[in-house]
Design a protein around this motif. Structure first.
Motif, PDB file in Angstrom:
ATOM      1  N   ALA A  26      -5.109   9.137 -38.836  1.00 48.02           N
ATOM      2  CA  ALA A  26      -4.189   8.635 -37.813  1.00 48.02           C
ATOM      3  C   ALA A  26      -3.468   7.386 -38.309  1.00 48.02           C
ATOM      4  CB  ALA A  26      -4.952   8.341 -36.524  1.00 48.02           C
ATOM      5  N   TRP A  27      -4.184   6.524 -39.039  1.00 49.19           N
ATOM      6  CA  TRP A  27      -3.579   5.308 -39.591  1.00 49.19           C
ATOM      7  C   TRP A  27      -2.505   5.658 -40.624  1.00 49.19           C
ATOM      8  CZ3 TRP A  27      -2.559   0.604 -38.610  1.00 49.19           C
ATOM      9  CH2 TRP A  27      -2.256  -0.308 -39.622  1.00 49.19           C
ATOM     10  N   SER A  28      -2.760   6.686 -41.426  1.00 51.91           N
ATOM     11  CA  SER A  28      -1.770   7.105 -42.421  1.00 51.91           C
ATOM     12  C   SER A  28      -0.478   7.539 -41.749  1.00 51.91           C
ATOM     13  CB  SER A  28      -2.314   8.266 -43.263  1.00 51.91           C
ATOM     14  OG  SER A  28      -3.397   7.831 -44.039  1.00 51.91           O
ATOM     15  N   GLU A  29      -0.596   8.190 -40.607  1.00 51.67           N
ATOM     16  CA  GLU A  29       0.611   8.611 -39.892  1.00 51.67           C
ATOM     17  C   GLU A  29       1.357   7.402 -39.338  1.00 51.67           C
ATOM     18  OE1 GLU A  29       2.125  11.308 -40.027  1.00 51.67           O
ATOM     19  OE2 GLU A  29       3.639  10.931 -38.509  1.00 51.67           O
ATOM     20  N   VAL A  30       0.622   6.397 -38.868  1.00 49.30           N
ATOM     21  CA  VAL A  30       1.269   5.163 -38.400  1.00 49.30           C
ATOM     22  C   VAL A  30       2.058   4.539 -39.553  1.00 49.30           C
ATOM     23  CG1 VAL A  30       0.872   2.805 -37.607  1.00 49.30           C
ATOM     24  CG2 VAL A  30      -0.422   4.681 -36.599  1.00 49.30           C
ATOM     25  N   LEU A  31       1.427   4.432 -40.714  1.00 50.76           N
ATOM     26  CA  LEU A  31       2.106   3.845 -41.876  1.00 50.76           C
ATOM     27  C   LEU A  31       3.311   4.678 -42.290  1.00 50.76           C
ATOM     28  CD1 LEU A  31      -0.899   2.769 -44.126  1.00 50.76           C
ATOM     29  CD2 LEU A  31       0.498   1.348 -42.607  1.00 50.76           C
ATOM     30  N   ASN A  32       3.162   5.988 -42.219  1.00 50.01           N
ATOM     31  CA  ASN A  32       4.255   6.881 -42.581  1.00 50.01           C
ATOM     32  C   ASN A  32       5.482   6.613 -41.707  1.00 50.01           C
ATOM     33  OD1 ASN A  32       5.600   9.077 -43.752  1.00 50.01           O
ATOM     34  ND2 ASN A  32       4.856  10.451 -42.158  1.00 50.01           N
ATOM     35  N   GLN A  33       5.278   6.443 -40.429  1.00 48.42           N
ATOM     36  CA  GLN A  33       6.408   6.209 -39.526  1.00 48.42           C
ATOM     37  C   GLN A  33       6.994   4.806 -39.709  1.00 48.42           C
ATOM     38  OE1 GLN A  33       7.869   8.606 -38.077  1.00 48.42           O
ATOM     39  NE2 GLN A  33       6.245  10.046 -38.619  1.00 48.42           N
ATOM     40  N   TYR A  34       6.131   3.819 -39.964  1.00 49.99           N
ATOM     41  CA  TYR A  34       6.662   2.471 -40.239  1.00 49.99           C
ATOM     42  C   TYR A  34       7.491   2.479 -41.522  1.00 49.99           C
ATOM     43  CZ  TYR A  34       4.116  -0.089 -36.620  1.00 49.99           C
ATOM     44  OH  TYR A  34       3.673  -0.589 -35.418  1.00 49.99           O
ATOM     45  N   GLN A  35       7.039   3.246 -42.513  1.00 50.15           N
ATOM     46  CA  GLN A  35       7.800   3.323 -43.763  1.00 50.15           C
ATOM     47  C   GLN A  35       9.150   3.996 -43.527  1.00 50.15           C
ATOM     48  OE1 GLN A  35       6.913   1.977 -46.843  1.00 50.15           O
ATOM     49  NE2 GLN A  35       9.086   2.413 -47.165  1.00 50.15           N
ATOM     50  N   ARG A  36       9.161   5.024 -42.700  1.00 48.58           N
ATOM     51  CA  ARG A  36      10.418   5.710 -42.369  1.00 48.58           C
ATOM     52  C   ARG A  36      11.393   4.716 -41.751  1.00 48.58           C
ATOM     53  NH1 ARG A  36      12.846  10.606 -40.499  1.00 48.58           N
ATOM     54  NH2 ARG A  36      13.969  10.251 -38.557  1.00 48.58           N
ATOM     55  N   ARG A  37      10.892   3.883 -40.832  1.00 47.30           N
ATOM     56  CA  ARG A  37      11.765   2.884 -40.218  1.00 47.30           C
ATOM     57  C   ARG A  37      12.266   1.888 -41.257  1.00 47.30           C
ATOM     58  NH1 ARG A  37       9.612  -1.089 -35.563  1.00 47.30           N
ATOM     59  NH2 ARG A  37       8.353  -1.850 -37.286  1.00 47.30           N
ATOM     60  N   ALA A  38      11.363   1.425 -42.117  1.00 39.15           N
ATOM     61  CA  ALA A  38      11.768   0.462 -43.149  1.00 39.15           C
ATOM     62  C   ALA A  38      12.805   1.070 -44.081  1.00 39.15           C
ATOM     63  CB  ALA A  38      10.541   0.012 -43.939  1.00 39.15           C
ATOM     64  N   ASP A  39      12.711   2.367 -44.354  1.00 38.56           N
ATOM     65  CA  ASP A  39      13.689   3.024 -45.219  1.00 38.56           C
ATOM     66  C   ASP A  39      15.056   3.140 -44.560  1.00 38.56           C
ATOM     67  OD1 ASP A  39      11.711   3.281 -47.097  1.00 38.56           O
ATOM     68  OD2 ASP A  39      11.283   5.383 -46.659  1.00 38.56           O
ATOM     69  N   LEU A  40      15.081   3.210 -43.246  1.00 33.99           N
ATOM     70  CA  LEU A  40      16.363   3.317 -42.542  1.00 33.99           C
ATOM     71  C   LEU A  40      17.107   1.981 -42.480  1.00 33.99           C
ATOM     72  CD1 LEU A  40      15.393   5.577 -39.489  1.00 33.99           C
ATOM     73  CD2 LEU A  40      16.948   6.172 -41.341  1.00 33.99           C
ATOM     74  N   VAL A  41      16.366   0.880 -42.492  1.00 33.24           N
ATOM     75  CA  VAL A  41      16.979  -0.439 -42.277  1.00 33.24           C
ATOM     76  C   VAL A  41      18.065  -0.776 -43.308  1.00 33.24           C
ATOM     77  CG1 VAL A  41      16.510  -2.927 -42.263  1.00 33.24           C
ATOM     78  CG2 VAL A  41      15.071  -1.374 -40.947  1.00 33.24           C
ATOM     79  N   PRO A  42      17.860  -0.548 -44.628  1.00 30.78           N
ATOM     80  CA  PRO A  42      18.947  -0.888 -45.574  1.00 30.78           C
ATOM     81  C   PRO A  42      20.249  -0.150 -45.277  1.00 30.78           C
ATOM     82  CG  PRO A  42      16.897  -0.550 -46.751  1.00 30.78           C
ATOM     83  CD  PRO A  42      16.653  -0.119 -45.334  1.00 30.78           C
ATOM     84  N   ASN A  43      20.164   1.114 -44.886  1.00 33.03           N
ATOM     85  CA  ASN A  43      21.378   1.859 -44.529  1.00 33.03           C
ATOM     86  C   ASN A  43      22.033   1.272 -43.284  1.00 33.03           C
ATOM     87  OD1 ASN A  43      20.962   3.630 -46.645  1.00 33.03           O
ATOM     88  ND2 ASN A  43      19.792   5.056 -45.394  1.00 33.03           N
ATOM     89  N   LEU A  44      21.201   0.888 -42.336  1.00 35.77           N
ATOM     90  CA  LEU A  44      21.719   0.284 -41.108  1.00 35.77           C
ATOM     91  C   LEU A  44      22.420  -1.032 -41.419  1.00 35.77           C
ATOM     92  CD1 LEU A  44      21.716   0.506 -37.952  1.00 35.77           C
ATOM     93  CD2 LEU A  44      19.695  -0.949 -38.016  1.00 35.77           C
ATOM     94  N   VAL A  45      21.777  -1.856 -42.240  1.00 35.20           N
ATOM     95  CA  VAL A  45      22.357  -3.149 -42.602  1.00 35.20           C
ATOM     96  C   VAL A  45      23.680  -2.952 -43.345  1.00 35.20           C
ATOM     97  CG1 VAL A  45      22.037  -5.182 -44.081  1.00 35.20           C
ATOM     98  CG2 VAL A  45      20.169  -4.389 -42.617  1.00 35.20           C
TER      99      VAL A  45
END
Length: 197
Positions: free
Chosen positions: A32-51
């Protein structure tokens, strides 16, 4: 023959004291923790494109954009190892860093409402939809982690399995909490003002 009987007796004793349940629930919380990290990483990957998309808006508030970049850098700089699950202090630091990124992104979205050209940008709209979806996935993943930790901690604190936990070093695991509990438990102040005469 005696050796097999001893092994069988040991297996029955370990399974009867909750040892196998600890193994199963420990794996469940890690998954379950791995899935939490997976989703946080997905968000972090989106931020540079957003910026990058927001930077195209010439007069956009640089302070808000800078806070998003800094919060992402802080959130992704943390080394998240499996030991974080057993270290409440490290877990809280991780949670705080992710909370700061959530706050900075929320502020960015609120500020973007003041920029009609940015709101009309198809790339920005797509990123916004992806971020909203990711936030929902993070919520689901965190909820599953909370449930897995709850099952594990009940086993670790209940008798007689708490004796097994002590014998094998299974400590209760930290779970997610809200950071501003006092603030959100206060009733909202509603003021419609005094009626005009």
């Amino acid at each position: 023959m005696k050796r097999w009987l001893v092994v069988l007796a040991a297996v029955l004793a370990l399974s009867g004291c909750g040892y196998n349940d600890f193994q199963r629930l420990d794996e469940q919380t890690r998954s379950a923790w791995s899935e939490v990290l997976n989703q946080y990483q997905r968000r972090a990957d989106l931020v540079p494109n957003l910026v990058a998309t927001v930077k195209g808006e010439a007069n956009f508030e640089q302070e808000t954009l800078t806070k998003v970049v800094e919060a992402r850098a802080k959130a992704t700089s943390m080394q998240v190892t499996p030991e974080v699950l057993n270290n409440p202090e490290a877990f809280q630091k991780f949670q705080q860093a992710q909370g700061e990124l959530s706050s900075a992104l929320s502020r960015l979205m609120v500020v973007s409402e003041r920029y009609p050209d940015l709101k009309a940008n198809q790339g920005f709209r797509d990123l916004r939809v992806q971020l909203e979806g990711t936030e929902n996935r993070i919520t689901v993943a965190r909820n599953r982690y909370i449930q897995a930790v709850q099952q594990y901690n009940v086993l670790a604190r209940s008798f007689p399995t708490n004796l097994t936990a002590m014998a094998f070093g299974y400590q209760p695991k930290p779970s997610f909490t809200v950071q501003n509990e006092a603030q959100i438990t206060a009733p909202p102040q509603v003021d419609f003002g005094t009626p005009k005469k």
